[in-house]
Design a protein around this motif. Sequence first.
Motif, short mmCIF file in Angstrom:
data_model
loop_
_atom_site.label_atom_id
_atom_site.label_comp_id
_atom_site.label_asym_id
_atom_site.label_seq_id
_atom_site.Cartn_x
_atom_site.Cartn_y
_atom_site.Cartn_z
N LEU A 85 0.83 -1.21 0.00
CA LEU A 85 0.00 0.00 0.00
C LEU A 85 0.86 1.25 0.00
CD1 LEU A 85 -2.79 -1.25 2.36
CD2 LEU A 85 -3.18 -0.21 0.12
N GLU A 86 0.35 2.26 -0.70
CA GLU A 86 1.03 3.55 -0.81
C GLU A 86 0.14 4.64 -0.22
OE1 GLU A 86 1.56 3.87 -5.02
OE2 GLU A 86 3.02 2.22 -5.12
N VAL A 87 0.76 5.74 0.15
CA VAL A 87 -0.01 6.85 0.72
C VAL A 87 -1.12 7.28 -0.24
CG1 VAL A 87 0.13 9.25 1.46
CG2 VAL A 87 1.93 7.64 2.12
N GLU A 88 -0.82 7.18 -1.53
CA GLU A 88 -1.79 7.58 -2.56
C GLU A 88 -3.01 6.67 -2.63
OE1 GLU A 88 1.97 9.40 -3.07
OE2 GLU A 88 1.50 7.23 -3.06
N ASP A 89 -2.97 5.54 -1.96
CA ASP A 89 -4.12 4.64 -1.92
C ASP A 89 -5.14 5.06 -0.87
OD1 ASP A 89 -1.78 1.98 -2.39
OD2 ASP A 89 -3.10 2.85 -3.90
N THR A 90 -4.82 6.07 -0.08
CA THR A 90 -5.75 6.56 0.93
C THR A 90 -7.03 7.05 0.27
OG1 THR A 90 -3.99 7.19 2.46
CG2 THR A 90 -6.11 8.31 2.70
N ALA A 91 -8.16 6.48 0.70
CA ALA A 91 -9.44 6.81 0.09
C ALA A 91 -10.55 6.07 0.84
CB ALA A 91 -9.46 6.42 -1.38
N VAL A 92 -11.77 6.41 0.48
CA VAL A 92 -12.91 5.59 0.90
C VAL A 92 -13.16 4.59 -0.24
CG1 VAL A 92 -15.34 5.54 1.53
CG2 VAL A 92 -13.89 7.43 2.29
N TYR A 93 -13.21 3.34 0.10
CA TYR A 93 -13.39 2.27 -0.88
C TYR A 93 -14.84 1.79 -0.86
CZ TYR A 93 -8.40 2.06 -1.72
OH TYR A 93 -7.12 2.37 -2.10
N TYR A 94 -15.41 1.70 -2.05
CA TYR A 94 -16.81 1.33 -2.19
C TYR A 94 -16.95 0.02 -2.96
CZ TYR A 94 -17.80 6.17 -0.88
OH TYR A 94 -17.86 7.37 -0.23
N CYS A 95 -17.75 -0.85 -2.43
CA CYS A 95 -18.11 -2.07 -3.13
C CYS A 95 -19.21 -1.74 -4.14
CB CYS A 95 -18.60 -3.08 -2.10
SG CYS A 95 -19.22 -4.62 -2.77
N HIS A 96 -19.16 -2.36 -5.30
CA HIS A 96 -20.16 -2.12 -6.34
C HIS A 96 -20.62 -3.44 -6.93
CE1 HIS A 96 -21.16 -1.52 -10.70
NE2 HIS A 96 -21.98 -0.63 -10.15
N ALA A 97 -21.90 -3.52 -7.21
CA ALA A 97 -22.44 -4.73 -7.84
C ALA A 97 -23.55 -4.37 -8.80
CB ALA A 97 -22.97 -5.68 -6.76
N VAL A 98 -23.65 -5.14 -9.85
CA VAL A 98 -24.78 -5.03 -10.79
C VAL A 98 -25.62 -6.28 -10.59
CG1 VAL A 98 -25.50 -4.82 -13.17
CG2 VAL A 98 -23.41 -3.67 -12.41
#
Length: 121
Positions: A85-98
């Motif tokens: 992991l890198e500092v640039e990976d900092t984020a809110v991660y969202y699961c998505h489904a169709v």
Amino acid sequence: QVQLEESGGGLVQAGGSLRLSCVASGSIFSINSLGWYRQAPGKERELVASGRTNEIPIYADSVKGRFTISRDTANGAVYLQMDSLEVEDTAVYYCHAVIQEHSWGPWRNYWGQGTRVTVSS
């Protein structure tokens, strides 16, 4: 009603690893695709990794070789193994489904509530 529930976010040092999980529940007839997106502060939501059932998933260039998505369509689950992991990976991660709730119904997009990943230097 379909719900996506995520887990696994947190704080990690650069170079570390995290594993995100997401499980879909509710009225599910069929799943077309499962994946992960992320949104960093001040930026638009972007694709991390995603793929249709029985197809090879696609990855954002920025995570290729570091992140691995695995999908268990039969159980409505999707995972994201994040290594190096890198500092640039900092984020809110969202699961998505169709998902199709009924055989006669339309395909709809569903999103999880988001799980925060913070990578410190």
